[in-house]
Design an enzyme around this catalytic site. Structure first.
Site, PDB file in Angstrom:
ATOM      1  N   ASP A 193      38.372  -6.310  36.362  1.00 33.94           N
ATOM      2  CA  ASP A 193      38.020  -6.403  35.209  1.00 33.94           C
ATOM      3  C   ASP A 193      39.072  -5.809  34.106  1.00 33.94           C
ATOM      4  O   ASP A 193      38.892  -5.373  33.026  1.00 33.94           O
ATOM      5  CB  ASP A 193      36.832  -5.354  34.595  1.00 33.94           C
ATOM      6  CG  ASP A 193      35.625  -5.973  35.674  1.00 33.94           C
ATOM      7  OD1 ASP A 193      35.387  -6.986  35.966  1.00 33.94           O
ATOM      8  OD2 ASP A 193      34.984  -4.947  36.201  1.00 33.94           O
ATOM      9  N   LYS A 204      41.679 -10.482  33.432  1.00 31.85           N
ATOM     10  CA  LYS A 204      42.424 -11.734  34.037  1.00 31.85           C
ATOM     11  C   LYS A 204      41.909 -12.963  33.599  1.00 31.85           C
ATOM     12  O   LYS A 204      42.977 -13.834  33.278  1.00 31.85           O
ATOM     13  CB  LYS A 204      42.176 -11.754  35.647  1.00 31.85           C
ATOM     14  CG  LYS A 204      42.490 -10.312  36.206  1.00 31.85           C
ATOM     15  CD  LYS A 204      41.831 -10.457  37.714  1.00 31.85           C
ATOM     16  CE  LYS A 204      40.503 -10.278  37.837  1.00 31.85           C
ATOM     17  NZ  LYS A 204      40.130  -8.916  37.692  1.00 31.85           N
ATOM     18  N   ALA A 253      33.255 -12.418  40.784  1.00 32.18           N
ATOM     19  CA  ALA A 253      33.982 -12.155  39.783  1.00 32.18           C
ATOM     20  C   ALA A 253      33.055 -12.424  38.442  1.00 32.18           C
ATOM     21  O   ALA A 253      32.122 -13.026  38.318  1.00 32.18           O
ATOM     22  CB  ALA A 253      35.058 -13.046  39.972  1.00 32.18           C
ATOM     23  N   HIS A 308      34.708 -13.279  34.690  1.00 33.63           N
ATOM     24  CA  HIS A 308      36.049 -13.219  33.789  1.00 33.63           C
ATOM     25  C   HIS A 308      35.472 -13.650  32.511  1.00 33.63           C
ATOM     26  O   HIS A 308      35.123 -14.910  32.413  1.00 33.63           O
ATOM     27  CB  HIS A 308      36.923 -14.394  34.374  1.00 33.63           C
ATOM     28  CG  HIS A 308      37.386 -13.856  35.887  1.00 33.63           C
ATOM     29  ND1 HIS A 308      38.145 -14.615  36.538  1.00 33.63           N
ATOM     30  CD2 HIS A 308      37.367 -12.742  36.521  1.00 33.63           C
ATOM     31  CE1 HIS A 308      38.784 -13.873  37.778  1.00 33.63           C
ATOM     32  NE2 HIS A 308      38.023 -12.893  37.597  1.00 33.63           N
TER      33      HIS A 308
HETATM   34  P1  GDP Z   1      38.482 -10.109  34.330  1.00 33.78           P
HETATM   35  O1  GDP Z   1      37.474  -9.680  35.176  1.00 33.78           O
HETATM   36  O2  GDP Z   1      39.787  -9.155  34.780  1.00 33.78           O
HETATM   37  O3  GDP Z   1      38.797 -11.325  33.757  1.00 33.78           O
HETATM   38  O4  GDP Z   1      38.023  -9.046  33.141  1.00 33.78           O
HETATM   39  P2  GDP Z   1      36.565  -9.149  32.225  1.00 33.78           P
HETATM   40  O5  GDP Z   1      36.401 -10.288  31.430  1.00 33.78           O
HETATM   41  O6  GDP Z   1      35.599  -8.809  33.410  1.00 33.78           O
HETATM   42  O7  GDP Z   1      36.545  -8.004  31.335  1.00 33.78           O
HETATM   43  C1  GDP Z   1      37.667  -7.927  30.308  1.00 33.78           C
HETATM   44  C2  GDP Z   1      36.962  -7.569  28.941  1.00 33.78           C
HETATM   45  O8  GDP Z   1      37.835  -7.174  28.075  1.00 33.78           O
HETATM   46  C3  GDP Z   1      36.330  -8.800  28.644  1.00 33.78           C
HETATM   47  O9  GDP Z   1      35.299  -8.636  27.626  1.00 33.78           O
HETATM   48  C4  GDP Z   1      37.437  -9.525  27.725  1.00 33.78           C
HETATM   49  O10 GDP Z   1      36.996 -10.339  26.704  1.00 33.78           O
HETATM   50  C5  GDP Z   1      38.147  -8.161  27.094  1.00 33.78           C
HETATM   51  N1  GDP Z   1      39.443  -8.104  26.857  1.00 33.78           N
HETATM   52  C6  GDP Z   1      40.557  -8.888  27.335  1.00 33.78           C
HETATM   53  N2  GDP Z   1      41.713  -8.435  27.071  1.00 33.78           N
HETATM   54  C7  GDP Z   1      41.369  -7.698  25.833  1.00 33.78           C
HETATM   55  C8  GDP Z   1      42.174  -6.996  25.051  1.00 33.78           C
HETATM   56  O11 GDP Z   1      43.505  -6.956  25.131  1.00 33.78           O
HETATM   57  N3  GDP Z   1      41.793  -6.168  23.831  1.00 33.78           N
HETATM   58  C9  GDP Z   1      40.445  -6.175  23.978  1.00 33.78           C
HETATM   59  N4  GDP Z   1      39.527  -5.421  22.891  1.00 33.78           N
HETATM   60  N5  GDP Z   1      39.645  -6.850  24.921  1.00 33.78           N
HETATM   61  C10 GDP Z   1      39.971  -7.456  25.758  1.00 33.78           C
HETATM   62  P1  IMO Z   2      36.450  -9.345  38.353  1.00 33.46           P
HETATM   63  O1  IMO Z   2      37.077 -10.385  39.181  1.00 33.46           O
HETATM   64  C1  IMO Z   2      35.091  -5.226  39.312  1.00 33.46           C
HETATM   65  C2  IMO Z   2      33.163  -4.640  43.301  1.00 33.46           C
HETATM   66  C3  IMO Z   2      31.547  -4.162  43.321  1.00 33.46           C
HETATM   67  C4  IMO Z   2      31.633  -3.369  44.560  1.00 33.46           C
HETATM   68  C5  IMO Z   2      32.876  -3.813  45.394  1.00 33.46           C
HETATM   69  C6  IMO Z   2      32.213  -4.631  46.435  1.00 33.46           C
HETATM   70  O2  IMO Z   2      35.483  -9.763  37.219  1.00 33.46           O
HETATM   71  O3  IMO Z   2      37.545  -8.351  38.205  1.00 33.46           O
HETATM   72  P2  IMO Z   2      31.254  -7.411  46.530  1.00 33.46           P
HETATM   73  O4  IMO Z   2      30.146  -7.766  45.757  1.00 33.46           O
HETATM   74  O5  IMO Z   2      32.499  -7.839  46.093  1.00 33.46           O
HETATM   75  O6  IMO Z   2      31.309  -7.236  48.012  1.00 33.46           O
HETATM   76  O7  IMO Z   2      31.304  -5.723  46.004  1.00 33.46           O
HETATM   77  O8  IMO Z   2      33.570  -4.534  44.705  1.00 33.46           O
HETATM   78  N1  IMO Z   2      33.630  -5.851  42.673  1.00 33.46           N
HETATM   79  C7  IMO Z   2      34.053  -5.720  41.379  1.00 33.46           C
HETATM   80  N2  IMO Z   2      34.475  -4.880  40.395  1.00 33.46           N
HETATM   81  N3  IMO Z   2      35.320  -6.654  38.745  1.00 33.46           N
HETATM   82  C8  IMO Z   2      35.153  -7.513  39.805  1.00 33.46           C
HETATM   83  O9  IMO Z   2      35.684  -8.754  39.668  1.00 33.46           O
HETATM   84  C9  IMO Z   2      34.308  -7.273  41.207  1.00 33.46           C
HETATM   85  N4  IMO Z   2      34.124  -7.958  42.186  1.00 33.46           N
HETATM   86  C10 IMO Z   2      33.708  -6.972  43.079  1.00 33.46           C
HETATM   87  O10 IMO Z   2      31.395  -3.462  42.072  1.00 33.46           O
HETATM   88  O11 IMO Z   2      32.072  -2.071  44.072  1.00 33.46           O
HETATM   89 MG    MG Z   3      35.169  -9.048  35.397  1.00 36.79          MG
END
Ligand code: GDP
Ligand code: IMO
Ligand code: MG
Length: 427
Positions: A13, A16, A39, A41
């Protein structure tokens, strides 16, 4: 032959999806190489917000071919509903390529994931319940079902029988659940075959030919370095290799082809699920990071655990991934603190430790050693260049860069595509 790997440097999170989408306009292929619909994203394009689980974030860039590589585990029902959801919003998904060697998350593996967690009780991992671990376990146990098996009913039936022979014993005798019928599973899986057929391809060949033709290929990691099955905080990890080496095995490219490895690094730290987290906050600062950063899981809706930036982890990520660059995200979330603590080392049993301890026991005992950096109050979301940032924000970035061991080449100052400061081009 530019091949870039983009991966999470912490516990997932990190942003990415946004980073991949940003580069998506300039790359020819975006390839997911591991994980599955665990995931989540998030990509924000204008006033539109997309939550992608299985599809590579490049799907939103019209010129880009999205690829689901052999290392990914695929829940066909999730894939099809994600595709139709995007189609309804006017996104063309026809270019998608799906590896015939990717493993399928079967309905029984979703069941096994959930019952195993329940059985573990307070020792649970806090998985996403999507069947990820059991599907990778079947792969390693050589009883997995692959996408290509959907196109040979006899082989599919034999494989489902082999898998359920053992699984039904476990479900009925250990977990007190009903047995799962082979026919039902086979029928459900066969129902996906025609719908998935247009996408199925020899993705290893496609990716390698693209690299030979000097096309730009981006490998998009799911999860993050500390969730890696080998290099993460085992057993509180996911069941695949999000680290850079995973891109090679999960997509079928040699390590000599990778030209750059970009670590996505949040300006603070978050984690979902169970497991150690030295800089975790249980006070109003943690609550503020959660609120301002919108730290709620995209996949499961769980609140993310929040804490200060941990440079020990960032250094470790640089090392195990051979990072060439960082993309620092969510710097804007830190606006408004007078001072921002950054963890520069750990104290473990009275000793100062600079590097991530390999021992689980030591890591569980690690207490953060903080250095205080001065904060800023100015709104930075409109900053377009490094020079636009307030001096203290500049110093924060520079300090993180120095501690983390790789240059910060981009900075996120908001969730939108254009809310990014590019310091050095990734291409
Ligand atoms: P990922 O799993 O790595 O793709 O990340 P997630 O989407 O789960 O979580 C990242 C969150 O941060 C999302 O809600 C994005 O829209 C937000 N985000 C990403 N980059 C930025 C940033 O530079 N600033 C802010 N405020 N939000 C961001
Ligand atoms: P993105 O791509 C954050 C965590 C789960 C749990 C552990 C194992 O959005 O960054 P699983 O279902 O994979 O066997 O769970 O991994 N987990 C994540 N935490 N971001 C993710 O994906 C995750 N994918 C799995 O919360 O602790
Ligand atoms: Mg995520």
């Amino acid at each position: 032959m530019p091949a870039l790997v983009l991966l999470g440097a912490q516990w997932g999170d990190e942003g990415k999806g946004k980073a991949t989408d940003l580069l998506g306009g300039s790359v020819d292929y975006v390839v997911r190489y591991q994980g599955g619909n665990n995931a989540g994203h998030t990509v924000v394009v204008g006033d539109q917000k997309y939550a992608l689980h299985l599809l590579p974030s490049g799907i939103l860039s019209p010129g880009c071919t999205p690829v689901i590589g052999n290392g990914v585990v695929v829940d066909p029902s999730v894939l099809l509903s994600e595709l139709s959801g995007l189609n309804e919003r006017g996104v063309d998904t026809s270019k998608l390529l799906l590896s015939g060697n990717a493993h399928i998350i079967t309905p029984y593996n979703v069941t096994v994931d959930k019952v195993t967690e329940r059985f573990l009780g307070k020792r649970k991992i806090g998985t996403t319940g999507r069947g990820i671990g059991p599907t990778y376990a079947d792969k390693i146990n050589r009883v997995g079902i692959r996408v290509q098996d959907l196109y040979d009913e006899s082989i599919l039936t034999q494989k489902v029988e082999a898998a359920l022979d053992v699984k039904n014993q476990i479900l009925t005798k250990l977990y007190n659940r009903r047995a799962i019928a082979v026919d039902q599973v086979v029928e459900e899986l066969l129902g996906y075959a025609d719908k998935l057929a247009p996408y199925v391809a020899d993705t290893v060949l496609v990716i390698n030919q693209a690299l030979e033709e000097d096309k730009v290929v981006l490998f998009e990691g799911g999860q993050g370095t500390l969730l890696d099955i080998d290099h993460g905080t085992y057993p509180f990890v996911t069941s695949s290799n999000p680290t850079a080496g995973g891109a090679c095995t999960g997509a079928g490219v040699g390590p000599t082809k990778i030209s750059r490895v970009i670590g996505i690094l949040k300006a603070y730290t978050t984690r979902v699920g169970a497991g150690p987290f030295p800089t975790e906050l249980f006070d109003e600062d943690g609550e503020a990071l959660r609120r301002i950063g919108g730290e709620r899981g995209v996949t499961t809706g769980r609140d993310r655990r929040c804490g200060w930036f941990d440079a020990v982890i960032a250094r470790y990520a640089t090392r195990v991934n051979g990072l060439t660059d960082f993309f620092l995200t969510k710097l804007d979330v830190l606006t408004g603190w007078e001072q921002i603590p950054v963890c520069v080392a750990y104290e473990i049993d009275g000793k100062r430790v600079e590097e991530l301890p390999y021992s689980q026991t030591d890591f569980h005992h690690a207490k953060p050693v903080y250095e205080m950096l001065p904060g800023w109050n100015e709104d930075i979301s409109k900053a377009k260049s490094f020079a636009d940032l307030p001096k203290n924000a500049q110093s924060y970035v520079k300090a993180l860069e120095e501690m983390s061991g790789a240059p910060i080449s981009a900075i996120g100052v908001g969730p939108g595509r254009d809310e990014t400061i590019e310091i050095k081009s990734f291409l």
